[in-house]
Design a protein around this motif. Structure first.
Motif, mmCIF file in Angstrom:
data_model
loop_
_atom_site.group_PDB
_atom_site.id
_atom_site.type_symbol
_atom_site.label_atom_id
_atom_site.label_comp_id
_atom_site.label_asym_id
_atom_site.label_seq_id
_atom_site.Cartn_x
_atom_site.Cartn_y
_atom_site.Cartn_z
ATOM 1 N N ARG A 93 44.678 24.428 -16.655
ATOM 2 C CA ARG A 93 43.573 23.474 -16.779
ATOM 3 C C ARG A 93 42.880 23.573 -18.133
ATOM 4 O O ARG A 93 41.698 23.310 -18.255
ATOM 5 N N PHE A 94 43.600 23.941 -19.165
ATOM 6 C CA PHE A 94 42.995 24.084 -20.487
ATOM 7 C C PHE A 94 43.942 23.518 -21.531
ATOM 8 O O PHE A 94 45.133 23.310 -21.274
ATOM 9 N N CYS A 96 44.739 24.188 -25.719
ATOM 10 C CA CYS A 96 44.468 24.971 -26.934
ATOM 11 C C CYS A 96 44.568 24.042 -28.145
ATOM 12 O O CYS A 96 45.597 23.979 -28.818
ATOM 13 N N THR A 121 41.065 27.980 -27.638
ATOM 14 C CA THR A 121 40.320 27.000 -26.858
ATOM 15 C C THR A 121 38.949 27.566 -26.537
ATOM 16 O O THR A 121 38.801 28.786 -26.378
ATOM 17 N N MET A 123 36.138 28.011 -23.879
ATOM 18 C CA MET A 123 36.083 28.007 -22.422
ATOM 19 C C MET A 123 34.649 28.194 -21.956
ATOM 20 O O MET A 123 34.080 29.284 -22.092
ATOM 21 N N LYS A 127 34.603 27.288 -15.881
ATOM 22 C CA LYS A 127 35.806 26.480 -16.054
ATOM 23 C C LYS A 127 36.989 27.145 -15.350
ATOM 24 O O LYS A 127 37.191 28.352 -15.441
ATOM 25 N N LEU A 129 40.827 28.006 -15.022
ATOM 26 C CA LEU A 129 41.928 28.208 -15.956
ATOM 27 C C LEU A 129 43.282 27.926 -15.307
ATOM 28 O O LEU A 129 44.086 27.170 -15.847
#
Length: 212
Positions: A93-94, A96, A121, A123, A127, A129
């Motif tokens: 869910r991220f 970079c 990234t 964060m 949040k 991950l």
């Protein structure tokens, strides 16, 4: 001094380093960025703070921080190794998309920004991950997420769809009910929204749409 051929070779090597990482962004035009600060959500935003695809996940519990792409990749490898026998799915869910540039130590001021070094990234607190979905026992999934969290800086918590939403380091709230904004706009439509709905439903507008 480098010749033109050497400069071309170095340029190709820099580009290869920039986009060979597994977590490098899909789009290629990413400018060099300033260090910046991790955002602190003060307006009540809970975007990305709950599960969307899986039945169990890993969420940041401590203050927001900047994560290195290699750190995230190490956690990813741990999870994939643990989930491989169970045939479960792993969701990230991220993104970079922060290009970190570094200049050498004892370098004089000026001469522009340093060369690209790695992806990162930002964060924020709360949040999510990683998410896991599939035929996996809850204890196995929790152990896999615990091992992945050990590879990352900061404090993390394992959440389920029934978990509360984290809005800060110390505050948790109940998950709000989803809002149907289309229905809300239909109840009290603006002039622009009413014209748009009339254009979509009225056959006369469809007959003449696209003509000039």
């Amino acid at each position: 001094m480098f010749t033109s051929s050497w400069k071309k070779t170095l340029g190709i090597a820099t580009i290869a380093k920039r986009f060979k990482h597994e977590y490098s962004p899909r789009f290629k035009q990413v400018e060099k960025a300033q260090k910046g600060r991790v955002s602190v959500r003060t307006g009540g935003s809970i975007k990305g703070n709950t599960l969307e695809f899986g039945k169990i996940g890993l969420r940041l519990k401590s203050e927001g921080l900047r994560l290195h792409a290699n750190q995230l990749l190490a956690a990813d490898k741990v999870l994939r190794r643990e989930l491989r026998p169970t045939k479960s799915k792993l969701f990230t869910r991220f993104v970079c998309d922060l290009a970190i540039c570094i200049k050498g130590n004892m370098t004089r001021m000026g001469k522009g920004k340093g060369a690209f070094d790695h992806w990162a990234t930002r964060m924020p607190t709360g949040k999510v991950l990683f998410e896991i979905d599939g035929p996996i026992h809850e204890k196995v999934a929790r152990e896999a997420l615990r091992k992945a969290a050990a590879k990352l800086p900061g404090l993390y918590e394992i959440i389920t769809p029934e978990s509360k939403v984290r809005v800060s380091v110390t505050s948790l709230i109940d998950k709000p009910e989803p809002v149907d904004y289309v229905e809300k706009m239909n109840e009290n439509p603006s002039r622009r929204w009413a014209n748009l709905q009339r254009f979509r439903t009225d056959p006369m507008y469809k007959l003449y749409s696209g003509r000039y």
